[in-house]
Scaffold this active site. Structure first.
Site, PDB file in Angstrom:
ATOM      1  CB  CYS A   1      38.161  45.834  43.195  1.00 51.23           C
ATOM      2  SG  CYS A   1      37.483  44.189  43.327  1.00 51.23           S
TER       3      CYS A   1
ATOM      4  CG  HIS B   1      39.575  45.113  38.703  1.00 52.26           C
ATOM      5  ND1 HIS B   1      40.594  45.582  39.507  1.00 52.26           N
ATOM      6  CD2 HIS B   1      38.999  44.105  39.387  1.00 52.26           C
ATOM      7  CE1 HIS B   1      40.636  44.886  40.622  1.00 52.26           C
ATOM      8  NE2 HIS B   1      39.685  43.971  40.580  1.00 52.26           N
TER       9      HIS B   1
ATOM     10  CD  GLU C   1      42.038  48.053  37.247  1.00 57.39           C
ATOM     11  OE1 GLU C   1      40.925  48.619  37.309  1.00 57.39           O
ATOM     12  OE2 GLU C   1      42.465  47.293  38.135  1.00 57.39           O
TER      13      GLU C   1
HETATM   14  N1  GLN Z   1      39.644  41.270  48.337  1.00 58.86           N
HETATM   15  C1  GLN Z   1      38.446  41.782  47.776  1.00 58.86           C
HETATM   16  C2  GLN Z   1      37.528  40.661  47.276  1.00 58.86           C
HETATM   17  O1  GLN Z   1      37.953  39.552  47.126  1.00 58.86           O
HETATM   18  C3  GLN Z   1      38.753  42.737  46.636  1.00 58.86           C
HETATM   19  C4  GLN Z   1      39.381  42.064  45.455  1.00 58.86           C
HETATM   20  C5  GLN Z   1      39.962  43.038  44.482  1.00 58.86           C
HETATM   21  O2  GLN Z   1      40.209  44.186  44.826  1.00 58.86           O
HETATM   22  N2  GLN Z   1      40.250  42.593  43.306  1.00 58.86           N
HETATM   23  O3  GLN Z   1      36.371  40.890  47.039  1.00 58.86           O
END
Ligand code: GLN
Length: 558
Positions: free
Chosen positions: A386, A513, A515
């Site tokens: 992410c 994600h 995970e």
């Molecule tokens: N801050 C980034 C976004 O809002 C990444 C978010 C994250 O890593 N969950 O896109």
């Protein structure tokens, strides 16, 4: 046939591992061929943990339907196959939100709306909704500790459930602490007695006691607790600390927890088949070697904020018979003082793989970019999740494509080159509070890419999201021209989901994600392959160290 429930409460102190206990009971019942479902009630007033600080609350776990939930749901998913959604985690805030909405709509026909019966009915309805999903047994965890003001309506609701459904359909499992008092050289049962009494005062007689302790509870201890707490002796379960959480279901099985629950629920089930879990724990305790991963992030001093991440890495390591050594590196500490300052490199040397996890906000970004640069330039396996994918794109744009001020509009709204930006904002969609891209999205993989190979040749996958910003495709030509491969996108090509760097041993960033979907018995392919590449890197490095030393030895001896 009436639905059957196991209610899990906790006493004495918090953090005894109620979530893990509930998940392990689920795992055991599943191993006996039963279908289970699990849910958690959190007594706080926030509507969900989505807006709570990771320091306060730990990780926000995301389900397929995009619910932002308590991290215990992560344990439920890792230990069982229960289908979890927003229905499986409710807070006091959400219960009250629903009630107030009904009240405003006039649903209560002018009646006085009260905790009993209206709040308790809402809680009971939520349990029935989850159990109606075809589960043989529904495990309900009540957050907080007995004695908290906030958890009273939930305890009252489960008390009523017992009244309505009877003993043969409900079991009360209570998790307590049996502390070792060093001065007396003794385990003490008094806190457990008090906690059981407190529960009794609310009208709930515990059926099974899971006693957390740092050493074996002897027979005498168990007899004493059984006598004072009004439970069968075999219902006093020693829940001793174990090195791996994945051993907990095996410990409970050894203490006969599953058989006892089934006896109380008058339910027949085949013998437990725990072969896979035993094998897993065995591999976990007898690794052939280690693999060391550096996680460069922002909340590193509070490990709970990356719970699923740590577990997913562990799953990858266990699948290769390796012990995972994680070093948490605070990203801010890797920032350069001057443009040429590369002193951060010494902090990163010697790791087999580097990972930048998800995160929000500007703090530490420059340090993450340095870590990614190091991994890219030194052929160290890199996995960006992410935020870690977004920063990988920014690093690549800056240091490979020469776009010095490349950035994300999250960190610098006035940046000329917004490699990462809020797509929906540009499309004119209103952005407020719950505007994240959340939950499961389909991703199409490019054939023969690192990603497609990891997923076993699949071309279509589904992964969970929790973020606001996206890769800006206006920069696609520039970045791919520099050698970056966009190997995964949504089916309509709007969103870039995976980037990778062909020719590098493992350099992959994903917008989702992964995970959240890794299980100990089903390690996530991207984590598994990251571990494989990291271990290869370790072996390569160590063998070159060895050959260097042997050359040196040869030189010295000649
Ligand atoms: N801050 C980034 C976004 O809002 C990444 C978010 C994250 O890593 N969950 O896109």
């Amino acid at each position: 046939m009436s639905a059957k429930y196991v209610f899990v409460t906790g006493g004495v102190v918090s953090s005894l591992g109620k979530g893990l206990a509930a998940a392990s009971i689920g795992c055991l019942l599943e191993s006996r061929g039963l279908r289970v479902n699990l849910m958690k009630f959190d007594p706080y007033l926030n509507v969900d943990p989505g807006t709570m600080s990771p320091f306060q609350h730990g990780e926000v776990f995301v389900t397929d339907d995009g619910a932002e939930t308590d991290l215990d749901l992560g344990h439920y998913e890792r230990f069982t196959h229960a289908p979890l959604s927003r229905d499986n985690n409710l807070t006091t805030g959400r219960i009250y939100e629903q009630i107030i909405m009904k009240e405003r709509r006039g649903d209560y026909l002018g009646k006085t709306v009260q905790v009993i019966p209206h709040v308790t009915n809402e809680i009971k309805n939520a349990m029935r909704k989850v159990s109606s999903n075809g589960a043989d047994v529904t495990i309900v965890e009540i957050g907080g500790t007995v004695g908290d003001i906030e958890s009273l309506p939930f305890l009252e609701a489960i008390r009523q459930m017992r009244q309505e459904l009877g003993r043969e359909n409900t079991v009360f499992v209570h998790l307590t602490l049996v502390p070792w008092i060093a001065a007396a050289q003794e385990l003490k049962t008094k806190p457990t007695q008090h906690s059981v009494k407190e529960l009794l005062g609310i009208g709930i007689q515990a059926d099974i006691l899971l006693c957390r302790c740092d050493r074996n509870l002897g027979r005498e201890m168990k007899q004493k607790i059984a006598a004072f707490c009004n439970v069968e002796e075999r219902a006093v379960v020693g829940a001793k600390d174990v090195p791996s959480i994945y051993e907990v279901p095996l410990c409970f099985a050894a203490e006969g927890v599953d058989s006892l629950i089934l006896k109380y629920l008058r339910k027949e089930a085949p013998e437990a088949d725990l072969t896979n879990w035993k094998d897993l724990v065995d591999r976990c305790y007898h690794p052939k070697d280690v693999v060391s991963i550096a996680i460069v992030g922002k909340y590193v001093e509070y490990e709970d904020s990356y719970k699923s991440l740590k577990e997913a890495l562990t799953h990858g390591a266990i699948s290769q018979n390796l012990k995972l050594n994680v070093t948490w590196i605070e990203a801010e500490g890797l920032e350069s003082k001057t443009p040429d300052d590369r002193s951060y490199e010494s902090q990163l040397a010697g790791f087999d793989g580097i990972l930048v996890p998800g995160g929000f906000g500007k703090r530490g970004i420059e340090g993450m970019l340095n870590a990614i640069r190091y991994a890219r330039e030194h052929q160290v396996p890199y996995f960006g999740i992410c935020l870690g994918m977004q920063t990988a794109c920014i690093e690549f744009a800056r240091n490979v494509c020469g776009l010095k001020d490349a950035n994300s509009s999250e960190f610098d709204p006035s940046s000329q080159h917004r490699i990462i930006y809020k797509l929906r904002e540009l499309l004119g969609v209103e952005e407020m509070g719950g505007t994240m891209r959340l939950g499961a999205w389909t991703c199409i993989l490019q054939e023969d890419s690192l990603a497609a190979k990891a997923y076993g040749g699949a071309t279509e996958i589904s992964e969970r999201h929790r973020h606001r910003y996206e890769f800006n495709r206006e920069y696609e030509a520039l970045l791919t021209g520099g050698g970056l491969l966009l190997s995964g996108t949504t089916p309509d090509s709007t969103y870039v989901e995976i980037v990778e760097l062909p020719g590098h041993p493992y350099f992959l960033g994903c917008q989702f994600h992964p995970e959240f979907k890794s299980k100990p018995l089903e390690p996530h392919p991207l984590f598994r392959e990251f571990i494989v590449a990291s271990y290869k890197n370790r072996q390569g490095r160590l063998s070159s160290d060895v050959s260097e030393t042997s050359t040196l030895t040869n030189l010295l001896s000649s």
